[in-house]
Design an enzyme around this catalytic site. Structure first.
Site, short mmCIF file in Angstrom:
data_model
loop_
_atom_site.label_atom_id
_atom_site.label_comp_id
_atom_site.label_asym_id
_atom_site.label_seq_id
_atom_site.Cartn_x
_atom_site.Cartn_y
_atom_site.Cartn_z
N SER A 122 0.83 -1.20 0.00
CA SER A 122 0.00 0.00 0.00
C SER A 122 0.88 1.26 0.00
O SER A 122 1.70 1.44 -0.91
CB SER A 122 -0.97 -0.05 1.18
OG SER A 122 -2.01 0.89 1.03
N ASP A 175 -9.94 -5.16 -4.26
CA ASP A 175 -9.40 -4.15 -3.34
C ASP A 175 -10.32 -2.92 -3.28
O ASP A 175 -10.48 -2.23 -4.29
CB ASP A 175 -7.99 -3.74 -3.81
CG ASP A 175 -7.24 -2.91 -2.78
OD1 ASP A 175 -7.89 -2.20 -1.99
OD2 ASP A 175 -6.00 -2.96 -2.78
N HIS A 209 -7.89 -5.61 0.21
CA HIS A 209 -6.69 -4.80 0.44
C HIS A 209 -5.83 -5.52 1.47
O HIS A 209 -5.86 -5.22 2.67
CB HIS A 209 -7.06 -3.40 0.91
CG HIS A 209 -5.91 -2.43 0.89
ND1 HIS A 209 -5.25 -2.08 -0.27
CD2 HIS A 209 -5.29 -1.75 1.88
CE1 HIS A 209 -4.30 -1.22 0.00
NE2 HIS A 209 -4.30 -1.01 1.31
#
Length: 230
Positions: A122, A175, A209
């Protein structure tokens, strides 16, 4: 120099998974927003290779605009998660210099940059991409999970290293935080400024995610390929 000494607190406090034999390579892995290096150190321990040192630093606590200026671990400020949002250019560049300083420190201690893979998840993956693309050294590769390329409009002018930089990008199709389309756009951008044959973009149909065992198996293969035992 590819950095300065500002990151030494990052290195001093980082979680390190030491090699089980002589360390001839290193993986520096950066966590995501609001996280610490501990969880990813555990993940790296699960895919470790005995001659590699794994370094998982913790981001400093800063106010994050995206979360109403709440103080939390973050590599740089985030105003939003879309490609057109304003970006914290000075914060991104400062964070990149701090990661480059870790690379310099490892080089001075016997692990050259071409034996270092930089990776992250991320926001950490975003920083790993930006750092590798603006570092004067040729790194062994980049692992970029569920992320994007910060300051993407500044490339290729900011790109100062070799165009032959292997990059493994992985992204969950489901995600909800960083849509897989952003990952695909990042992949196309990377292919336009680097050797496209060395850019791999893998997607995982059920993944949100986060990470999954199949993804980490691919990460281990990538690390083994570009940091072979010597």
């Amino acid at each position: 120099m590819c950095g300065n000494n500002m990151s030494m607190p990052l290195l001093a406090e980082a979680v390190t998974v030491s090699g089980m034999e002589k360390e001839t390579a290193a993986v520096i892995f950066l966590h995501g927003l609001g996280d610490t290096g501990h969880g990813w150190a555990d993940v790296m321990a699960g895919i470790r290779l005995p001659y590699i040192k794994y370094i998982c630093p913790h981001a400093p606590q800063i106010p994050v605009s995206l979360n109403m200026k709440t103080m939390m671990p973050a590599w740089f400020d985030l105003m939003g998660l879309s490609p057109d949002c304003p970006q914290d250019e000075s914060g991104i560049k400062k964070a990149a210099e701090n990661i480059k300083a870790i690379i310099e420190h490892e080089a001075k201690n016997g692990i050259p940059p071409h034996r270092i893979i930089l990776g992250g998840f991320s926001q950490g993956g975003a920083l790993s991409l930006y750092t590798a693309l603006t570092c004067q050294h040729q790194l062994a590769g980049v692992v970029a999970l569920s992320c994007w390329l910060p300051l993407h409009r500044s490339f290729p002018s900011a790109q100062s290293g070799s165009k032959n930089l292997p990059i493994l990008q992985c992204h969950g199709v489901m995600d909800p935080m960083i849509p897989v389309q952003f990952g695909a756009m990042t992949s196309e951008k990377l292919k336009s400024i680097l050797n496209p044959d060395l850019i791999t973009f893998k997607t995982y149909p059920e993944l949100l995610h986060g990470s999954c065992p199949q993804e980490m198996a691919g990460v281990k293969e990538f690390i083994e390929k570009y940091l072979p035992r010597i």
